[in-house]
Design an enzyme around this catalytic site. Structure first.
Site, PDB file in Angstrom:
ATOM      1  CB  CYS A   8      -0.971   0.073   1.037  1.00 16.96           C
ATOM      2  SG  CYS A   8      -0.331  -0.074   2.975  1.00 16.96           S
ATOM      3  CG  ASN A  11       4.227  -1.812   5.097  1.00 16.36           C
ATOM      4  OD1 ASN A  11       5.413  -2.164   5.592  1.00 16.36           O
ATOM      5  ND2 ASN A  11       3.318  -2.632   5.217  1.00 16.36           N
ATOM      6  CB  CYS A  13      -3.617   1.539   7.243  1.00 16.93           C
ATOM      7  SG  CYS A  13      -3.338   3.214   8.255  1.00 16.93           S
ATOM      8  NE  ARG A  14      -4.562   1.515   1.818  1.00  8.09           N
ATOM      9  CZ  ARG A  14      -4.352   2.361   0.633  1.00  8.09           C
ATOM     10  NH1 ARG A  14      -5.237   2.264  -0.282  1.00  8.09           N
ATOM     11  NH2 ARG A  14      -3.269   3.096   0.796  1.00  8.09           N
ATOM     12  CB  SER A  15       0.213  -3.489   2.747  1.00 10.47           C
ATOM     13  OG  SER A  15       1.122  -2.505   3.488  1.00 10.47           O
ATOM     14  CG  ASP A 125      -5.230   5.894   2.529  1.00  7.43           C
ATOM     15  OD1 ASP A 125      -5.544   5.569   3.941  1.00  7.43           O
ATOM     16  OD2 ASP A 125      -4.573   6.837   2.049  1.00  7.43           O
TER      17      ASP A 125
HETATM   18  P1  4NP Z   1      -1.761   2.844   4.055  1.00  7.92           P
HETATM   19  O1  4NP Z   1      -2.412   4.203   4.566  1.00  7.92           O
HETATM   20  O2  4NP Z   1      -1.217   3.289   2.792  1.00  7.92           O
HETATM   21  O3  4NP Z   1      -2.948   1.906   3.879  1.00  7.92           O
HETATM   22  O4  4NP Z   1      -0.567   2.494   4.955  1.00  7.92           O
HETATM   23  C1  4NP Z   1      -1.467   5.519   4.663  1.00  7.92           C
HETATM   24  C2  4NP Z   1      -0.769   5.770   5.651  1.00  7.92           C
HETATM   25  C3  4NP Z   1      -0.256   6.777   5.876  1.00  7.92           C
HETATM   26  C4  4NP Z   1      -0.250   7.874   4.934  1.00  7.92           C
HETATM   27  C5  4NP Z   1      -1.221   7.633   4.055  1.00  7.92           C
HETATM   28  C6  4NP Z   1      -1.883   6.294   3.834  1.00  7.92           C
HETATM   29  N1  4NP Z   1       0.220   9.192   5.146  1.00  7.92           N
HETATM   30  O5  4NP Z   1       0.049  10.018   4.195  1.00  7.92           O
HETATM   31  O6  4NP Z   1       1.196   9.324   5.973  1.00  7.92           O
END
Ligand code: 4NP
Length: 154
Positions: A8, A11, A13-15, A125
């Protein structure tokens, strides 16, 4: 051995959720010894961090422990894994661009391709939203994980 990498943006939340849910599933099904499972982010903004506390809380309510430590995607991952699974269209596009000569096209997949009940085309997201977003992530990830495992074991 199936080597699976979930990807994702950050790294956190989703992955990490995909990694934890899929690992839980292969353990439940007694096939964990056939799998190597990891996750990473397109960015290294959160490198070294545990998964987001909200994501860990929501997963733990479903009996799933998220243990990943965030790391950035590296070119060597294209060689080391058989499947590189993007959570959303932007991650997919970024991975395709990182594969400069297109030699790994067949390894790069969208996770939602494996869904059999959910109709979303990507895992949204949840980072800037509320609790509902984290539940939706887990609902989609559980459905896609079952589909992925079926596709690999048949
Ligand atoms: P992820 O979510 O891609 O599912 O881990 C996010 C985590 C952090 C951010 C964006 C999405 N960020 O902008 O910091």
């Amino acid at each position: 051995m199936h080597k699976i990498l979930f990807v994702c943006l950050g790294n956190i939340c989703r992955s990490p959720a995909a990694e934890g849910v899929f690992r839980h599933l292969v353990e439940q099904e007694g096939v964990a010894d056939q799998f190597e499972i990891d996750s990473c982010g397109i960015t290294g903004f959160h490198a070294g961090e545990k998964a987001d506390l909200r994501m860990r809380d929501h997963a733990s309510r479903r009996g799933i422990d998220l243990t990943s430590i965030s790391r950035k995607f590296r070119q060597q991952d294209f060689e080391d894994f058989d499947l590189i699974i993007a959570m959303d269209g932007r991650n997919f596009k970024d991975l395709r661009e990182l594969d400069e000569v297109g030699q790994y096209t067949d390894k790069i997949k969208m996770f939602c391709e494996y869904c059999t009940n959910r109709t979303e085309s990507e895992v949204p997201d949840p980072y800037y939203g509320g609790a509902e977003g984290f539940e939706t992530v887990l609902d989609i990830v559980e459905d896609a994980s079952e589909g992925l495992l079926k596709s690999l074991l048949k």
